[in-house]
Design an enzyme around this catalytic site. Structure first.
Site, mmCIF file in Angstrom:
data_model
loop_
_atom_site.group_PDB
_atom_site.id
_atom_site.type_symbol
_atom_site.label_atom_id
_atom_site.label_comp_id
_atom_site.label_asym_id
_atom_site.label_seq_id
_atom_site.Cartn_x
_atom_site.Cartn_y
_atom_site.Cartn_z
ATOM 1 N N GLU A 1 84.658 11.284 137.633
ATOM 2 C CA GLU A 1 85.894 11.135 138.486
ATOM 3 C C GLU A 1 85.629 11.235 140.017
ATOM 4 O O GLU A 1 86.422 12.147 140.737
ATOM 5 C CB GLU A 1 87.104 12.213 138.012
ATOM 6 C CG GLU A 1 87.437 12.137 136.506
ATOM 7 C CD GLU A 1 88.601 13.158 136.243
ATOM 8 O OE1 GLU A 1 89.149 13.668 137.214
ATOM 9 O OE2 GLU A 1 89.167 12.897 135.015
ATOM 10 N N GLU B 1 87.838 12.176 127.836
ATOM 11 C CA GLU B 1 88.590 13.059 127.715
ATOM 12 C C GLU B 1 90.046 12.723 127.132
ATOM 13 O O GLU B 1 90.483 11.422 127.581
ATOM 14 C CB GLU B 1 88.765 13.845 128.933
ATOM 15 C CG GLU B 1 87.695 14.697 129.758
ATOM 16 C CD GLU B 1 87.969 15.212 131.003
ATOM 17 O OE1 GLU B 1 89.083 15.161 131.563
ATOM 18 O OE2 GLU B 1 87.083 15.840 131.776
#
Ligand SMILES: *[C@@H]1O[C@H](CO)[C@@H](O)[C@H](O)[C@H]1NC(C)=O
Ligand SMILES: *[C@@H]1O[C@H](CO)[C@@H](O)[C@H](O)[C@H]1NC(C)=O
Ligand SMILES: *[C@@H]1O[C@H](CO)[C@@H](O)[C@H](O)[C@H]1NC(C)=O
Ligand SMILES: *[C@@H]1O[C@H](CO)[C@@H](O)[C@H](O)[C@H]1NC(C)=O
Length: 435
Positions: free
Chosen positions: A156, A263
Site C-alpha cells: 500500500e 487482506e
C-alpha cells in the site's frame, strides 16, 4: 553409524517439508504435481505494525508460534502473511512449525523502521543501499525454507493519487533488485510482488504498471511475479454484485500473474458472517483468482481479530474464529487444490506504455531509477554477514498455554499435527476439536 543417524535425522526433517509452490502463468502451482494452489490464509502480526520494535517478530518465539500455528491449523488455513520481520533473528523453529503444520508463508520485506521501507512521500529519499541490504537480508534469511511462498516488495505505498505520481518506478526498482538478488543467490525462484490498496482510482493503474513488460526486454526483472490487493468491499450479507466481486473477476481476467487478496474481511457489521468465503473459493472467482488472506489473526484496536492474546500467553478464541472456521469447513478443498493448472495459454503481459495508464496523475514513467550506489555490489557479492535459515527437527508439539473457547471453557489436548510430506498443498486439514 554416525553418518547413518545423521542421514536419518536429515530425512526426518525433510520428509515433513511442504512442496514449494511456483508461479505458472497466472496461477500458483505445486512445483511437483503442477496442480493449482488456492491460498486459504490469515494475516499474522500480533501487536500490529506499531508493535514491531525489531527485538522480536512473529517468527522469533517458538512457543508462541506453536500455539498460534496449532490454532490456525484448527481454523483450517494453509498460508500465513507476516508483515514485519527482523532478518537477523533466528526463525528456524517457527518456520519449521508452520512447515510441519502445512502452511506457506508470504513475507513482506519491509518494516516501519527507518531504512527498512520505501516512503510514499519523496520515495527517492528512502531508496539507498542500506535499505536494499535489508531487503536482501530478508531473502538470505528465508530463501532456504521450502514453505516460503512469496515476498512482498511493498504494501500500500501507492494509497492515493499523490504517491501514484512518484512511487510506481520505485516499486518496480525494488522488485528488480530483489529478483536480481534471488536469481543470483537463491536455488529457488521465489516470487516477488506487491500488495495493493483497493483504492479504486489507483488500483488498476497500479496493477498494469507493475505487471506490464517491455517488449524489448522480455527478461525484465522489474515486472511483478504476483499481484495482491487488500479488499474490504464485501461487508455483511453482500452479494457477488453488490460487493463488486464481479468487477474484481472482470478486471483481473487475463492477468499475466497470479492475483489474490492479501487482506480481506470487512468488519462492519460485526460480528462477521464471512459469506465472502464461499464466493472467493467458488468457480467464478477461482477461475481468475488464487484465494486470499483474512485480516487478521489477532484482535487489536482496529477490531479485526479472530483470537484475543494475553500477555501471560493465554488465548481466547473470538466469535469470528468459529464463523470463519465453519465457512472454511464447508469448502471442498480436495477438489479446490487439485485442479490442473494447464489452461493451454498463459496470458501475455501488456506492453509498458503510457496508454496503459488511465489516470493522468498516475506515473507513466517506465524509466526506472538505477540501483543506488552500493546496491549492485551487494547483489553481486551477497549480504555480509548473511543470515541463514534452515528447517530443524521439532520436539514436543503440545500447546502449553491456556487456550479458551469464547464461552470460557478451556480447550484441552491442543497439539500441532505434523503433516507428512506434500500434504498441505492439495488438501486442507480441518480438525473439529474445538466446540
Ligand atoms: C546488511 O545486512 C546484514 C544482515 O542483516 C547486516 O548484518 C549488515 O550490518 C548490513 N549491512 C549494512 C551496510 O547495512
Ligand atoms: C475495475 O476497473 C474499473 C476500470 O479501471 C474501475 O472503474 C473499477 O472500480 C474496478 N473494479 C474493481 C472491483 O476493482
Ligand atoms: C492470563 O490473563 C488473562 C487476562 O488477564 C486472565 O483472564 C487469565 O486467567 C490468565 N491466564 C493464566 C493462565 O494466568
Ligand atoms: C523518469 O524516471 C527516471 C528515473 O527516476 C528519471 O531519471 C527521469 O527524469 C524520469 N523521466 C521523466 C520524464 O520524468
Amino acid at each position: 553409524m554416525f553418518v547413518q543417524s545423521a542421514l536419518l535425522a536429515l530425512s526426518a526433517t525433510l520428509a515433513a517439508a511442504v512442496t514449494p509452490l511456483e508461479v505458472d502463468g497466472n496461477f500458483f502451482v505445486n512445483a511437483v504435481t503442477k496442480t493449482r494452489f488456492q491460498m486459504v490464509g490469515v494475516d499474522y502480526q500480533p501487536g500490529g505494525s506499531a508493535g514491531f520494535d525489531g527485538h522480536s517478530d512473529p517468527l522469533s518465539d517458538p512457543e508462541i508460534c506453536l500455539r498460534d500455528a496449532t490454532i490456525m491449523q484448527v481454523l483450517g488455513v494453509n498460508t500465513v502473511r507476516i508483515y514485519n520481520i527482523n532478518p537477523d533473528l533466528n526463525h528456524d523453529e517457527c518456520v519449521s512449525i508452520f512447515n510441519a503444520a502445512g502452511m506457506y508463508l508470504v513475507l513482506d520485506v519491509n518494516t516501519p523502521v527507518v531504512a527498512q521501507h520505501i516512503t510514499s512521500d519523496e520515495p527517492w529519499k528512502s531508496y539507498y543501499s542500506q535499505y536494499s541490504n535489508h531487503t536482501f537480508a530478508m531473502v538470505e534469511a528465508f530463501k532456504d525454507y521450502p514453505n516460503v511462498l512469496a515476498f512482498f516488495s511493498g504494501n500500500e505505498i501507492i494509497d492515493q493519487m499523490g504517491p501514484a505520481g512518484t512511487v510506481p518506478p520505485y516499486i518496480r526498482a525494488v522488485t528488480r533488485d530483489l529478483k536480481n538478488y534471488i536469481a543470483k543467490h537463491s536455488s529457488r525462484q521465489i516470487p516477488v510482488g506487491y500488495s495493493a490498496a483497493d483504492v479504486r482510482d489507483v488500483l488498476m493503474d497500479t496493477f498494469n504498471y507493475l505487471q506490464c513488460s517491455d517488449p524489448e526486454d522480455p527478461g525484465d526483472m522489474s515486472r511483478s511475479d504476483i499481484f495482491a490487493l487488500n479488499s474490504y468491499s464485501w461487508c455483511g450479507a453482500a452479494t457477488f454484485t453488490s460487493s463488486g466481486y464481479d468487477g474484481v473477476v472482470k478486471n483481473f481476467t487475463g492477468s499475466s500473474v497470479p492475483v489474490f487478496f492479501s487482506e480481506y474481511g470487512c468488519n462492519t457489521p460485526s460480528p462477521r458472517i464471512f459469506t465472502e468465503v464461499p464466493a472467493i473459493y467458488g468457480a467464478e472467482f477461482t477461475s481468475v483468482m488464487s484465494g486470499g488472506l483474512v485480516y487478521q489473526y489477532t484482535q487489536e484496536e482496529n477490531n479485526y481479530g479472530l483470537v484475543q492474546l494475553y500477555d501471560n500467553g493465554s488465548v481466547t478464541l473470538l466469535g469470528d474464529f468459529y464463523t470463519l472456521r465453519d465457512q472454511y469447513a464447508k469448502l471442498d478443498f480436495t477438489t479446490l487444490q487439485s485442479v490442473k493448472a494447464s489452461t493451454g495459454t498463459t496470458p501475455k503481459p501488456p506492453v509498458c506504455d503510457s496508454k496503459l495508464i488511465v489516470h493522468s496523475e498516475f506515473s507513466t514513467n517506465f524509466t526506472l531509477p538505477v540501483p543506488p550506489p552500493g546496491t549492485q555490489d551487494i547483489i553481486d557479492n551477497g549480504v555480509s554477514p548473511k543470515p541463514v535459515g534452515k528447517l530443524v527437527t521439532l520436539g514436543d508439539l503440545t500447546v502449553k498455554q491456556t487456550v479458551k473457547n469464547s464461552d470460557g471453557t478451556t480447550v484441552t489436548g491442543l497439539a500441532l499435527k505434523a503433516l507428512a510430506a506434500d500434504q498441505s498443498n492439495r488438501k486442507l486439514h480441518v480438525y473439529f476439536i474445538l466446540t
